[in-house]
Design an enzyme around this catalytic site. Sequence first.
Site, PDB file in Angstrom:
ATOM      1  CD  GLU A 155      -9.875  -3.992   9.477  1.00 43.95           C
ATOM      2  OE1 GLU A 155     -10.897  -3.916   8.777  1.00 43.95           O
ATOM      3  OE2 GLU A 155      -9.794  -4.716  10.483  1.00 43.95           O
ATOM      4  CG  ASN A 200      -3.790   2.139  15.935  1.00 45.15           C
ATOM      5  OD1 ASN A 200      -4.364   1.133  16.339  1.00 45.15           O
ATOM      6  ND2 ASN A 200      -3.315   2.230  14.706  1.00 45.15           N
ATOM      7  CE  LYS A 228       1.506  -8.385  15.166  1.00 49.25           C
ATOM      8  NZ  LYS A 228       0.210  -8.003  15.624  1.00 49.25           N
ATOM      9  CB  CYS A 284      -0.373   0.973  12.422  1.00 48.32           C
ATOM     10  SG  CYS A 284      -0.865   0.483  10.750  1.00 48.32           S
TER      11      CYS A 284
HETATM   12  N1  LIG Z   1      -1.089  -3.042   8.221  1.00 55.56           N
HETATM   13  C1  LIG Z   1      -2.018  -3.065   9.164  1.00 55.56           C
HETATM   14  O1  LIG Z   1      -2.011  -3.942  10.023  1.00 55.56           O
HETATM   15  C2  LIG Z   1      -3.107  -2.047   9.200  1.00 55.56           C
HETATM   16  C3  LIG Z   1      -3.073  -0.929   8.375  1.00 55.56           C
HETATM   17  N2  LIG Z   1      -4.082   0.006   8.444  1.00 55.56           N
HETATM   18  C4  LIG Z   1      -4.088   1.145   7.518  1.00 55.56           C
HETATM   19  O2  LIG Z   1      -4.484   0.676   6.230  1.00 55.56           O
HETATM   20  C5  LIG Z   1      -3.807   1.410   5.209  1.00 55.56           C
HETATM   21  C6  LIG Z   1      -3.066   0.450   4.289  1.00 55.56           C
HETATM   22  O3  LIG Z   1      -2.067  -0.186   5.053  1.00 55.56           O
HETATM   23  P1  LIG Z   1      -1.312  -1.499   4.535  1.00 55.56           P
HETATM   24  O4  LIG Z   1      -2.283  -2.430   3.933  1.00 55.56           O
HETATM   25  O5  LIG Z   1      -0.462  -1.958   5.652  1.00 55.56           O
HETATM   26  O6  LIG Z   1      -0.399  -0.871   3.365  1.00 55.56           O
HETATM   27  P2  LIG Z   1       0.479  -1.646   2.293  1.00 55.56           P
HETATM   28  O7  LIG Z   1       1.596  -0.741   1.973  1.00 55.56           O
HETATM   29  O8  LIG Z   1       0.725  -3.043   2.749  1.00 55.56           O
HETATM   30  O9  LIG Z   1      -0.495  -1.743   1.015  1.00 55.56           O
HETATM   31  C7  LIG Z   1      -0.902  -0.670   0.234  1.00 55.56           C
HETATM   32  C8  LIG Z   1      -1.091  -1.129  -1.204  1.00 55.56           C
HETATM   33  O10 LIG Z   1      -1.607  -0.042  -1.985  1.00 55.56           O
HETATM   34  C9  LIG Z   1      -1.028  -0.125  -3.271  1.00 55.56           C
HETATM   35  N3  LIG Z   1      -1.187   1.150  -3.973  1.00 55.56           N
HETATM   36  C10 LIG Z   1      -0.481   2.307  -3.824  1.00 55.56           C
HETATM   37  N4  LIG Z   1      -0.967   3.250  -4.650  1.00 55.56           N
HETATM   38  C11 LIG Z   1      -1.992   2.699  -5.335  1.00 55.56           C
HETATM   39  C12 LIG Z   1      -2.888   3.173  -6.321  1.00 55.56           C
HETATM   40  N5  LIG Z   1      -2.826   4.415  -6.776  1.00 55.56           N
HETATM   41  N6  LIG Z   1      -3.813   2.325  -6.815  1.00 55.56           N
HETATM   42  C13 LIG Z   1      -3.882   1.047  -6.371  1.00 55.56           C
HETATM   43  N7  LIG Z   1      -3.068   0.539  -5.429  1.00 55.56           N
HETATM   44  C14 LIG Z   1      -2.140   1.362  -4.919  1.00 55.56           C
HETATM   45  C15 LIG Z   1       0.406  -0.538  -3.014  1.00 55.56           C
HETATM   46  O11 LIG Z   1       1.015  -1.073  -4.178  1.00 55.56           O
HETATM   47  C16 LIG Z   1       0.201  -1.574  -1.904  1.00 55.56           C
HETATM   48  O12 LIG Z   1       0.029  -2.867  -2.436  1.00 55.56           O
HETATM   49  C17 LIG Z   1      -2.925   2.425   5.928  1.00 55.56           C
HETATM   50  O13 LIG Z   1      -3.641   3.622   6.072  1.00 55.56           O
HETATM   51  C18 LIG Z   1      -2.738   1.793   7.302  1.00 55.56           C
HETATM   52  O14 LIG Z   1      -2.485   2.752   8.288  1.00 55.56           O
HETATM   53  C19 LIG Z   1      -5.149  -0.140   9.293  1.00 55.56           C
HETATM   54  C20 LIG Z   1      -5.238  -1.238  10.113  1.00 55.56           C
HETATM   55  C21 LIG Z   1      -4.230  -2.279  10.126  1.00 55.56           C
HETATM   56  O1  LIG Z   2      -3.694   0.278  12.740  1.00 57.36           O
HETATM   57  C1  LIG Z   2      -3.039  -0.735  12.645  1.00 57.36           C
HETATM   58  O2  LIG Z   2      -2.276  -0.985  11.733  1.00 57.36           O
HETATM   59  C2  LIG Z   2      -3.105  -1.799  13.687  1.00 57.36           C
HETATM   60  O3  LIG Z   2      -2.056  -1.496  14.642  1.00 57.36           O
HETATM   61  C3  LIG Z   2      -1.939  -2.442  15.690  1.00 57.36           C
HETATM   62  O4  LIG Z   2      -1.665  -3.747  15.159  1.00 57.36           O
HETATM   63  P1  LIG Z   2      -0.192  -4.217  14.723  1.00 57.36           P
HETATM   64  O5  LIG Z   2       0.662  -3.018  14.448  1.00 57.36           O
HETATM   65  O6  LIG Z   2      -0.385  -5.221  13.660  1.00 57.36           O
HETATM   66  O7  LIG Z   2       0.428  -4.997  15.945  1.00 57.36           O
HETATM   67  P2  LIG Z   2       0.264  -4.995  17.536  1.00 57.36           P
HETATM   68  O8  LIG Z   2       0.003  -6.367  17.974  1.00 57.36           O
HETATM   69  O9  LIG Z   2      -0.684  -3.960  17.987  1.00 57.36           O
HETATM   70  O10 LIG Z   2       1.724  -4.594  17.984  1.00 57.36           O
HETATM   71  C4  LIG Z   2       2.274  -3.327  17.680  1.00 57.36           C
HETATM   72  C5  LIG Z   2       3.619  -3.158  18.359  1.00 57.36           C
HETATM   73  O11 LIG Z   2       3.455  -3.054  19.771  1.00 57.36           O
HETATM   74  C6  LIG Z   2       4.321  -3.976  20.431  1.00 57.36           C
HETATM   75  N1  LIG Z   2       3.662  -4.436  21.669  1.00 57.36           N
HETATM   76  C7  LIG Z   2       2.387  -4.898  21.650  1.00 57.36           C
HETATM   77  C8  LIG Z   2       1.771  -5.312  22.814  1.00 57.36           C
HETATM   78  C9  LIG Z   2       2.469  -5.240  24.032  1.00 57.36           C
HETATM   79  O12 LIG Z   2       1.963  -5.596  25.137  1.00 57.36           O
HETATM   80  N2  LIG Z   2       3.734  -4.765  24.014  1.00 57.36           N
HETATM   81  C10 LIG Z   2       4.360  -4.360  22.873  1.00 57.36           C
HETATM   82  O13 LIG Z   2       5.532  -3.906  22.916  1.00 57.36           O
HETATM   83  C11 LIG Z   2       4.546  -5.101  19.437  1.00 57.36           C
HETATM   84  O14 LIG Z   2       5.737  -5.791  19.718  1.00 57.36           O
HETATM   85  C12 LIG Z   2       4.586  -4.336  18.129  1.00 57.36           C
HETATM   86  O15 LIG Z   2       5.881  -3.836  17.891  1.00 57.36           O
HETATM   87  C13 LIG Z   2      -3.270  -2.522  16.443  1.00 57.36           C
HETATM   88  O16 LIG Z   2      -3.173  -3.511  17.462  1.00 57.36           O
HETATM   89  C14 LIG Z   2      -4.424  -2.862  15.492  1.00 57.36           C
HETATM   90  O17 LIG Z   2      -5.661  -2.838  16.202  1.00 57.36           O
HETATM   91  C15 LIG Z   2      -4.441  -1.823  14.373  1.00 57.36           C
HETATM   92  O18 LIG Z   2      -5.453  -2.134  13.434  1.00 57.36           O
END
Ligand SMILES: NC(=O)C1=CN([C@@H]2O[C@H](COP(=O)(O)OP(=O)(O)OC[C@H]3O[C@@H](n4cnc5c(N)ncnc54)[C@H](O)[C@@H]3O)[C@@H](O)[C@H]2O)C=CC1
Ligand SMILES: O=C(O)[C@H]1O[C@H](OP(=O)(O)OP(=O)(O)OC[C@H]2O[C@@H](n3ccc(=O)[nH]c3=O)[C@H](O)[C@@H]2O)[C@H](O)[C@@H](O)[C@@H]1O
Length: 447
Positions: free
Chosen positions: A158, A218, A331, A270
């Site tokens: 994602e 990333n 952010k 992340c």
């Molecule tokens: N937060 C973001 O913007 C992004 C995150 N990712 C990736 O996606 C993954 C998930 O990240 P987030 O959604 O941020 O994590 P999060 O911590 O917000 O959510 C994870 C959820 O999984 C649940 N959980 C834990 N163990 C479980 C189980 N055994 N069964 C069912 N639910 C369970 C937790 O209670 C929690 O609600 C990570 O690998 C992260 O690196 C990828 C792209 C964007």
């Molecule tokens: O794997 C993930 O979780 C996600 O991580 C980032 O998304 P996110 O962490 O939500 O936020 P960003 O907008 O990327 O910012 C990340 C950090 O970089 C900093 N940043 C961003 C841009 C910039 O120009 N300068 C800077 O310092 C932001 O302040 C923040 O602390 C990536 O942008 C997503 O594509 C990815 O899916």
Amino acid sequence: MKIAVVGTGYVGLVTGTCFAETGNTVTCVDIDSTKVNKLTNGEITIYEPGLEKLFLRNLKEDRLHFTTDLAAGIKDASIIFLALPTPPGEDGSADLKYILGVASQLGTLLKTDDYKVIIDKSTVPVGTAEKVNAAILESAKKAGVNLTGAFDVVSNPEFLREGVAVDDFMKPDRVVIGTSSEKAKKLMGDLYAPFVRQGNPVIFMDERSAELTKYAANSFLATKISFMNEVARLCELLGADVDMVRRGVGSDDRIGKRFLFPGIGYGGSCFPKDVQALVKSSNEVKYDFKILNAVMEVNETQKLHLFPKIKNYFKGDLKGKHFALWGLAFKPNTDDIREAPALYMIDALTAEGATVTAFDPEAMNNVKKTIGDKITYAENQYAALQGADALIIATEWNEFRTPDFLKIVSTLKNKTIFDGRNLFEVSAIRELGFHYESIGRAPSIIK
Ligand SMILES: NC(=O)C1=CN([C@@H]2O[C@H](COP(=O)(O)OP(=O)(O)OC[C@H]3O[C@@H](n4cnc5c(N)ncnc54)[C@H](O)[C@@H]3O)[C@@H](O)[C@H]2O)C=CC1
Ligand SMILES: O=C(O)[C@H]1O[C@H](OP(=O)(O)OP(=O)(O)OC[C@H]2O[C@@H](n3ccc(=O)[nH]c3=O)[C@H](O)[C@@H]2O)[C@H](O)[C@@H](O)[C@@H]1O
């Protein structure tokens, strides 16, 4: 289609809601019963612009359901997304215990005559799809069942950003799908078709390449940020203005305007963990990913880049000084405080005997839960200024961009601002009589 999403955090809830929005029936599974109860009752659990409206609509249309029961959640689904945490383990590599734990459970729940696709949506190291596959087969085998051919494991990383997650999900730049199964490929292509109608590509590849694509993306973005933070440091030493350099550099299409903003380091759930995990994966195959080690090192020091400036201004003594802090989230447009630079700033200030009153439009509750009364919290950005020796800006929320400077002047004790996000024009703010320090625009140099 009938879909299950296991893990209902930032990614799971957005994924589930957006797939429901295109007409699928989605069941989100989470072990956190408080979360599941809230969501079932129409209470959204994260702040994400635009999400609540879609969530409520799909809940009402009966396309979105929540449960703590994995067996019930996946029973009718042909597609099961794993959106589970992959936090850093003790050695910095991604901890797969949540993913492999659920995979083992799935081994006891899948049926030989009910084909399902299991999708790694979480960010996972290269080789995880194979591990998930093996964990499912092994636990089924222990139960005396041979699940070979009854499922496929697909990597579908994602790329959404918090704060604009709904837009990113509904209109992705690309969708990456790693699979060697034709059956899974067809199903995934159909599922994503409504999201790429404008022609953005669905890129099919093998599982390992898909897994690495996520970390490489990333890490590249984090590299851009650390690079610009180093350019900003150099600007301060050489007498250049990083905002001008950024515009000059970013206008080259080959470089691009985005992700060149210097600041007080990248945070969030992340970039820090994913860069570290890729370095770890590289080490495991005896490869020294030199650039990424430097990216992490620069980011560590960048988080406190403002701190010596603050200390220097107060002649090395912060004891008894009081600071207003605007911004706590890592952010803008999110309530997420994971690895937020503001928290590092709070630690550094309070360790030197200073006190802090903070304001953030969305993240204060999460901070209260984490550090409690280590700082005080204001009900709006101006109330935070009361009695403060200086204002520190850590997050670039829009409402901080054009504040009422008269109010700032009349409330702050000193006309002093330390800006970690370069929100204001240096000359304009100096004309208002402020002592103003920011990133990459040394006050002694810019007239
Ligand atoms: N937060 C973001 O913007 C992004 C995150 N990712 C990736 O996606 C993954 C998930 O990240 P987030 O959604 O941020 O994590 P999060 O911590 O917000 O959510 C994870 C959820 O999984 C649940 N959980 C834990 N163990 C479980 C189980 N055994 N069964 C069912 N639910 C369970 C937790 O209670 C929690 O609600 C990570 O690998 C992260 O690196 C990828 C792209 C964007
Ligand atoms: O794997 C993930 O979780 C996600 O991580 C980032 O998304 P996110 O962490 O939500 O936020 P960003 O907008 O990327 O910012 C990340 C950090 O970089 C900093 N940043 C961003 C841009 C910039 O120009 N300068 C800077 O310092 C932001 O302040 C923040 O602390 C990536 O942008 C997503 O594509 C990815 O899916």
